[in-house]
Design a protein around this motif. Structure first.
Motif, PDB file in Angstrom:
ATOM      1  N   PRO A 107     -17.685  -0.681  -5.996  1.00  0.00           N
ATOM      2  CA  PRO A 107     -18.511  -1.656  -6.701  1.00  0.00           C
ATOM      3  C   PRO A 107     -17.747  -2.876  -7.210  1.00  0.00           C
ATOM      4  O   PRO A 107     -18.344  -3.759  -7.811  1.00  0.00           O
ATOM      5  N   LEU A 108     -16.419  -2.928  -6.994  1.00  0.00           N
ATOM      6  CA  LEU A 108     -15.674  -4.113  -7.435  1.00  0.00           C
ATOM      7  C   LEU A 108     -16.107  -5.324  -6.618  1.00  0.00           C
ATOM      8  O   LEU A 108     -16.386  -5.217  -5.422  1.00  0.00           O
ATOM      9  N   ARG A 109     -16.132  -6.462  -7.279  1.00  0.00           N
ATOM     10  CA  ARG A 109     -16.480  -7.708  -6.599  1.00  0.00           C
ATOM     11  C   ARG A 109     -15.258  -8.618  -6.623  1.00  0.00           C
ATOM     12  O   ARG A 109     -14.542  -8.680  -7.633  1.00  0.00           O
ATOM     13  N   PRO A 110     -14.984  -9.303  -5.531  1.00  0.00           N
ATOM     14  CA  PRO A 110     -13.774 -10.126  -5.452  1.00  0.00           C
ATOM     15  C   PRO A 110     -13.604 -11.115  -6.603  1.00  0.00           C
ATOM     16  O   PRO A 110     -12.530 -11.185  -7.212  1.00  0.00           O
ATOM     17  N   GLU A 111     -14.645 -11.853  -6.921  1.00  0.00           N
ATOM     18  CA  GLU A 111     -14.504 -12.881  -7.963  1.00  0.00           C
ATOM     19  C   GLU A 111     -14.235 -12.263  -9.335  1.00  0.00           C
ATOM     20  O   GLU A 111     -13.463 -12.787 -10.126  1.00  0.00           O
ATOM     21  N   THR A 112     -14.843 -11.124  -9.623  1.00  0.00           N
ATOM     22  CA  THR A 112     -14.627 -10.448 -10.903  1.00  0.00           C
ATOM     23  C   THR A 112     -13.214  -9.882 -10.976  1.00  0.00           C
ATOM     24  O   THR A 112     -12.530 -10.016 -11.997  1.00  0.00           O
ATOM     25  N   ALA A 113     -12.764  -9.249  -9.892  1.00  0.00           N
ATOM     26  CA  ALA A 113     -11.421  -8.676  -9.859  1.00  0.00           C
ATOM     27  C   ALA A 113     -10.364  -9.759 -10.042  1.00  0.00           C
ATOM     28  O   ALA A 113      -9.410  -9.593 -10.807  1.00  0.00           O
ATOM     29  N   LEU A 114     -10.534 -10.892  -9.374  1.00  0.00           N
ATOM     30  CA  LEU A 114      -9.582 -11.996  -9.483  1.00  0.00           C
ATOM     31  C   LEU A 114      -9.510 -12.525 -10.915  1.00  0.00           C
ATOM     32  O   LEU A 114      -8.424 -12.704 -11.469  1.00  0.00           O
ATOM     33  N   ALA A 115     -10.652 -12.742 -11.537  1.00  0.00           N
ATOM     34  CA  ALA A 115     -10.687 -13.267 -12.900  1.00  0.00           C
ATOM     35  C   ALA A 115     -10.020 -12.308 -13.882  1.00  0.00           C
ATOM     36  O   ALA A 115      -9.232 -12.732 -14.733  1.00  0.00           O
ATOM     37  N   HIS A 116     -10.309 -11.008 -13.749  1.00  0.00           N
ATOM     38  CA  HIS A 116      -9.735 -10.040 -14.678  1.00  0.00           C
ATOM     39  C   HIS A 116      -8.232  -9.847 -14.469  1.00  0.00           C
ATOM     40  O   HIS A 116      -7.485  -9.716 -15.443  1.00  0.00           O
ATOM     41  N   LEU A 117      -7.781  -9.820 -13.226  1.00  0.00           N
ATOM     42  CA  LEU A 117      -6.349  -9.660 -12.983  1.00  0.00           C
ATOM     43  C   LEU A 117      -5.575 -10.839 -13.558  1.00  0.00           C
ATOM     44  O   LEU A 117      -4.497 -10.667 -14.121  1.00  0.00           O
ATOM     45  N   SER A 118      -6.135 -12.019 -13.426  1.00  0.00           N
ATOM     46  CA  SER A 118      -5.484 -13.209 -13.957  1.00  0.00           C
ATOM     47  C   SER A 118      -5.506 -13.208 -15.490  1.00  0.00           C
ATOM     48  O   SER A 118      -4.475 -13.414 -16.128  1.00  0.00           O
ATOM     49  N   ALA A 119      -6.659 -12.937 -16.073  1.00  0.00           N
ATOM     50  CA  ALA A 119      -6.798 -12.990 -17.529  1.00  0.00           C
ATOM     51  C   ALA A 119      -6.128 -11.803 -18.226  1.00  0.00           C
ATOM     52  O   ALA A 119      -5.434 -11.978 -19.231  1.00  0.00           O
ATOM     53  N   ASP A 120      -6.328 -10.586 -17.730  1.00  0.00           N
ATOM     54  CA  ASP A 120      -5.841  -9.385 -18.402  1.00  0.00           C
ATOM     55  C   ASP A 120      -4.362  -9.093 -18.155  1.00  0.00           C
ATOM     56  O   ASP A 120      -3.692  -8.517 -18.997  1.00  0.00           O
ATOM     57  N   HIS A 121      -3.864  -9.457 -16.961  1.00  0.00           N
ATOM     58  CA  HIS A 121      -2.494  -9.088 -16.599  1.00  0.00           C
ATOM     59  C   HIS A 121      -1.613 -10.273 -16.229  1.00  0.00           C
ATOM     60  O   HIS A 121      -0.422 -10.090 -15.981  1.00  0.00           O
ATOM     61  N   GLY A 122      -2.177 -11.461 -16.129  1.00  0.00           N
ATOM     62  CA  GLY A 122      -1.389 -12.629 -15.740  1.00  0.00           C
ATOM     63  C   GLY A 122      -0.910 -12.566 -14.305  1.00  0.00           C
ATOM     64  O   GLY A 122       0.167 -13.069 -13.976  1.00  0.00           O
ATOM     65  N   ILE A 123      -1.684 -11.915 -13.446  1.00  0.00           N
ATOM     66  CA  ILE A 123      -1.302 -11.741 -12.045  1.00  0.00           C
ATOM     67  C   ILE A 123      -2.040 -12.780 -11.202  1.00  0.00           C
ATOM     68  O   ILE A 123      -3.263 -12.850 -11.213  1.00  0.00           O
ATOM     69  N   ALA A 124      -1.272 -13.583 -10.473  1.00  0.00           N
ATOM     70  CA  ALA A 124      -1.852 -14.596  -9.599  1.00  0.00           C
ATOM     71  C   ALA A 124      -1.916 -14.061  -8.169  1.00  0.00           C
ATOM     72  O   ALA A 124      -0.952 -13.482  -7.675  1.00  0.00           O
ATOM     73  N   LEU A 125      -3.068 -14.236  -7.561  1.00  0.00           N
ATOM     74  CA  LEU A 125      -3.260 -13.815  -6.168  1.00  0.00           C
ATOM     75  C   LEU A 125      -3.780 -15.002  -5.367  1.00  0.00           C
ATOM     76  O   LEU A 125      -4.526 -15.837  -5.884  1.00  0.00           O
ATOM     77  N   GLU A 126      -3.382 -15.054  -4.115  1.00  0.00           N
ATOM     78  CA  GLU A 126      -3.855 -16.125  -3.240  1.00  0.00           C
ATOM     79  C   GLU A 126      -5.350 -15.978  -2.974  1.00  0.00           C
ATOM     80  O   GLU A 126      -6.105 -16.919  -3.133  1.00  0.00           O
ATOM     81  N   THR A 127      -5.748 -14.770  -2.532  1.00  0.00           N
ATOM     82  CA  THR A 127      -7.164 -14.502  -2.272  1.00  0.00           C
ATOM     83  C   THR A 127      -7.503 -13.078  -2.668  1.00  0.00           C
ATOM     84  O   THR A 127      -6.663 -12.189  -2.608  1.00  0.00           O
ATOM     85  N   VAL A 128      -8.732 -12.902  -3.061  1.00  0.00           N
ATOM     86  CA  VAL A 128      -9.307 -11.570  -3.268  1.00  0.00           C
ATOM     87  C   VAL A 128     -10.586 -11.563  -2.452  1.00  0.00           C
ATOM     88  O   VAL A 128     -11.403 -12.467  -2.561  1.00  0.00           O
ATOM     89  N   PHE A 129     -10.731 -10.552  -1.595  1.00  0.00           N
ATOM     90  CA  PHE A 129     -11.887 -10.506  -0.701  1.00  0.00           C
ATOM     91  C   PHE A 129     -12.403  -9.084  -0.578  1.00  0.00           C
ATOM     92  O   PHE A 129     -11.707  -8.126  -0.935  1.00  0.00           O
ATOM     93  N   ALA A 130     -13.624  -8.963  -0.090  1.00  0.00           N
ATOM     94  CA  ALA A 130     -14.221  -7.647   0.122  1.00  0.00           C
ATOM     95  C   ALA A 130     -13.472  -6.926   1.240  1.00  0.00           C
ATOM     96  O   ALA A 130     -13.176  -7.523   2.286  1.00  0.00           O
ATOM     97  N   ALA A 131     -13.159  -5.671   1.009  1.00  0.00           N
ATOM     98  CA  ALA A 131     -12.453  -4.861   2.011  1.00  0.00           C
ATOM     99  C   ALA A 131     -13.345  -4.653   3.235  1.00  0.00           C
ATOM    100  O   ALA A 131     -14.575  -4.701   3.129  1.00  0.00           O
ATOM    101  N   PRO A 132     -12.727  -4.427   4.389  1.00  0.00           N
ATOM    102  CA  PRO A 132     -13.538  -4.121   5.572  1.00  0.00           C
ATOM    103  C   PRO A 132     -14.433  -2.904   5.315  1.00  0.00           C
ATOM    104  O   PRO A 132     -14.039  -1.963   4.626  1.00  0.00           O
ATOM    105  N   MET A 133     -15.621  -2.952   5.867  1.00  0.00           N
ATOM    106  CA  MET A 133     -16.604  -1.879   5.669  1.00  0.00           C
ATOM    107  C   MET A 133     -16.362  -0.741   6.672  1.00  0.00           C
ATOM    108  O   MET A 133     -15.846  -0.975   7.760  1.00  0.00           O
ATOM    109  N   LEU A 134     -16.766   0.451   6.297  1.00  0.00           N
ATOM    110  CA  LEU A 134     -16.656   1.597   7.197  1.00  0.00           C
ATOM    111  C   LEU A 134     -17.451   1.398   8.481  1.00  0.00           C
ATOM    112  O   LEU A 134     -17.075   1.908   9.533  1.00  0.00           O
ATOM    113  N   SER A 135     -18.526   0.667   8.400  1.00  0.00           N
ATOM    114  CA  SER A 135     -19.397   0.477   9.557  1.00  0.00           C
ATOM    115  C   SER A 135     -18.841  -0.540  10.554  1.00  0.00           C
ATOM    116  O   SER A 135     -19.356  -0.659  11.658  1.00  0.00           O
TER     117      SER A 135
END
Length: 185
Positions: A107-135
């Motif tokens: 249920p994680l969403r890329p934009e939410t994960a990016l914002a929290h990693l930056s704000a909560d941990h000070g971690i900068a990432l180039e991109t955060v994207f949805a993982a490939p699907m099982l299908s």
């Protein structure tokens, strides 16, 4: 060759000479790096947070340096946006000299994960994207990863993962390799 013969060493005279020639040819074929180059590569491996053996294996396999990491949310133990074990967050905060990408599963969403990693941990990432699907097929997985990684050459991206399908992503995406999260962290 006779039926049942295992193709073992020949019993003809000159075996020791052939072995000497073969050993010399093999030694001449394998490169010997100058000590200064080895020192530079050891420092680069340390800067990336990798052991030298892993780094040297990737360099020898791909012929290029590692310029990016692709982490999965499984590797980071990201259970909710911004929540990860302190030791993993600390290693990511060291900011290795490379691009860092993150693939997240629902249920994680890329934009939410990016914002929290930056704000909560000070971690900068180039991109955060949805993982490939099982299908997705392996071809679709490759296309998905290539689109997410943008201009980064795939054979210069090392995947750090912890899920059962993630080594397959590295192969499908023609990435530089796959390292289990426990080994990296």
């Amino acid at each position: 060759m006779m039926l049942g013969h295992n193709g073992g060493p020949t019993m003809e005279p000159g075996e020791s000479w052939r072995k000497t020639c073969w050993s010399k040819a093999r030694k001449d074929l394998l490169p010997t790096l100058p000590l200064q180059i080895v020192r530079i590569r050891v420092k680069r491996a340390q800067a990336l947070g990798l052991d030298y053996t892993t780094y040297a294996t990737v360099r020898a396999t791909t012929g290029r340096d590692i310029v990016a990491f692709l982490f999965s949310d499984n590797a980071l133990r990201l259970r909710a946006p911004g929540q990860m074990p302190p030791a993993r967050a600390a290693k990511l905060q060291e900011a290795p000299d490379c691009i860092r990408h993150l693939a997240v599963h629902p249920p994680l969403r890329p934009e939410t994960a990016l914002a929290h990693l930056s704000a909560d941990h000070g971690i900068a990432l180039e991109t955060v994207f949805a993982a490939p699907m099982l299908s997705q097929s392996w071809t679709e997985t490759r296309a998905h990863l290539r689109a997410a990684l943008g201009q980064t050459p795939s054979d210069a991206v090392l995947m750090i993962g912890d899920g059962p399908l993630e080594p397959g992503w590295a192969k499908a995406g023609a990435l530089a390799g796959y390292v289990p999260a426990d080994r990296y962290f």
